[in-house]
Scaffold this motif. Structure first.
Motif, PDB file in Angstrom:
ATOM      1  N   UNK A 175       0.859  -1.182   0.000  1.00 29.48           N
ATOM      2  CA  UNK A 175       0.000   0.000   0.000  1.00 29.48           C
ATOM      3  C   UNK A 175       0.893   1.229   0.000  1.00 29.48           C
ATOM      4  N   UNK A 176       0.759   2.048  -1.049  1.00 26.04           N
ATOM      5  CA  UNK A 176       1.580   3.247  -1.198  1.00 26.04           C
ATOM      6  C   UNK A 176       0.662   4.460  -1.093  1.00 26.04           C
ATOM      7  N   UNK A 177       0.541   4.988   0.108  1.00 23.80           N
ATOM      8  CA  UNK A 177      -0.318   6.139   0.384  1.00 23.80           C
ATOM      9  C   UNK A 177       0.441   7.116   1.267  1.00 23.80           C
ATOM     10  N   UNK A 178       0.245   8.413   1.028  1.00 30.47           N
ATOM     11  CA  UNK A 178       0.918   9.420   1.860  1.00 30.47           C
ATOM     12  C   UNK A 178       0.203   9.636   3.190  1.00 30.47           C
ATOM     13  N   UNK A 179      -1.083   9.413   3.232  1.00 24.66           N
ATOM     14  CA  UNK A 179      -1.882   9.640   4.438  1.00 24.66           C
ATOM     15  C   UNK A 179      -1.722   8.459   5.396  1.00 24.66           C
ATOM     16  N   UNK A 202      -1.455  -1.170  -4.251  1.00 24.89           N
ATOM     17  CA  UNK A 202      -2.379  -0.036  -4.206  1.00 24.89           C
ATOM     18  C   UNK A 202      -1.532   1.225  -4.223  1.00 24.89           C
ATOM     19  N   UNK A 203      -1.701   2.044  -5.248  1.00 25.69           N
ATOM     20  CA  UNK A 203      -0.858   3.221  -5.454  1.00 25.69           C
ATOM     21  C   UNK A 203      -1.700   4.486  -5.492  1.00 25.69           C
ATOM     22  N   UNK A 204      -1.326   5.470  -4.685  1.00 30.32           N
ATOM     23  CA  UNK A 204      -1.942   6.793  -4.694  1.00 30.32           C
ATOM     24  C   UNK A 204      -1.305   7.589  -5.823  1.00 30.32           C
ATOM     25  N   UNK A 205      -2.064   7.850  -6.880  1.00 29.78           N
ATOM     26  CA  UNK A 205      -1.531   8.531  -8.060  1.00 29.78           C
ATOM     27  C   UNK A 205      -1.197   9.994  -7.821  1.00 29.78           C
ATOM     28  N   UNK A 206      -1.624  10.560  -6.683  1.00 28.77           N
ATOM     29  CA  UNK A 206      -1.315  11.958  -6.402  1.00 28.77           C
ATOM     30  C   UNK A 206       0.087  12.135  -5.802  1.00 28.77           C
ATOM     31  N   UNK A 207       0.773  11.046  -5.490  1.00 34.06           N
ATOM     32  CA  UNK A 207       2.130  11.131  -4.943  1.00 34.06           C
ATOM     33  C   UNK A 207       3.113  11.590  -6.010  1.00 34.06           C
ATOM     34  N   UNK A 244       6.533   5.760 -11.558  1.00 32.31           N
ATOM     35  CA  UNK A 244       6.583   4.486 -10.855  1.00 32.31           C
ATOM     36  C   UNK A 244       5.628   3.492 -11.499  1.00 32.31           C
ATOM     37  N   UNK A 245       4.432   3.945 -11.827  1.00 30.60           N
ATOM     38  CA  UNK A 245       3.446   3.088 -12.480  1.00 30.60           C
ATOM     39  C   UNK A 245       3.972   2.602 -13.828  1.00 30.60           C
ATOM     40  N   UNK A 246       4.584   3.496 -14.601  1.00 23.88           N
ATOM     41  CA  UNK A 246       5.187   3.099 -15.879  1.00 23.88           C
ATOM     42  C   UNK A 246       6.267   2.041 -15.661  1.00 23.88           C
ATOM     43  N   UNK A 262      -5.357   4.813  -7.096  1.00 25.64           N
ATOM     44  CA  UNK A 262      -6.351   5.681  -6.465  1.00 25.64           C
ATOM     45  C   UNK A 262      -5.948   7.131  -6.664  1.00 25.64           C
ATOM     46  N   UNK A 263      -6.915   7.952  -6.986  1.00 22.09           N
ATOM     47  CA  UNK A 263      -6.669   9.376  -7.149  1.00 22.09           C
ATOM     48  C   UNK A 263      -8.006  10.098  -7.036  1.00 22.09           C
ATOM     49  N   UNK A 264      -7.949  11.389  -6.917  1.00 19.09           N
ATOM     50  CA  UNK A 264      -9.157  12.205  -6.875  1.00 19.09           C
ATOM     51  C   UNK A 264      -9.539  12.580  -8.294  1.00 19.09           C
ATOM     52  N   UNK A 265     -10.795  12.387  -8.621  1.00 18.90           N
ATOM     53  CA  UNK A 265     -11.311  12.798  -9.925  1.00 18.90           C
ATOM     54  C   UNK A 265     -12.138  14.053  -9.680  1.00 18.90           C
TER      55      UNK A 265
END
Length: 104
Positions: free
Chosen positions: A17-21, A61-66, A72-74, A90-93
């Motif tokens: 899990x890769x999340x900043x929060x 699980x990757x937070x795309x806002x990081x 990294x995804x590429x 995961x990201x905010x739309x």
């Protein structure tokens, strides 16, 4: 490493899990661990890269806002992992146009 069985096939059950929060990371870790899934946490892309060099998890699980998340995804998509992790991003739309672009 937690493993599950489905139709006689052994299935790994671990996730990075890769999340900043940190609150979100902890809530997810607690819920998944309670369900028998091994969880590795990373607060940024740099930690995630180090973690994947040690062990490739079944799920990511990757937070795309990081910062650096898209690169990294590429790298994950373009790198040969055996087996590769299932990716969840995961990201905010913010609006319908952005959602349309993502889904196309």
């Amino acid at each position: 490493m937690a493993k599950g069985r489905r139709e006689g096939i052994l299935i790994r059950q671990d996730i990075l899990i890769v999340l900043s929060d940190s609150t979100q990371r902890d809530i997810l870790r607690d819920a998944l661990t309670h369900s028998g899934i091994d969880v590795t946490l990373a607060e940024d892309v740099r930690q995630a890269v180090r973690s994947l060099k040690l062990q490739v998890t079944a799920f990511l699980l990757l937070d795309l806002s990081l910062d650096g998340a898209n690169l990294f995804l590429d790298e994950i998509v373009g790198t040969y992992y055996t087996p590769p992790p299932f990716l969840m991003a995961a990201d905010t739309i913010y609006n319908n146009m952005m959602r349309t672009d993502i889904l196309n």
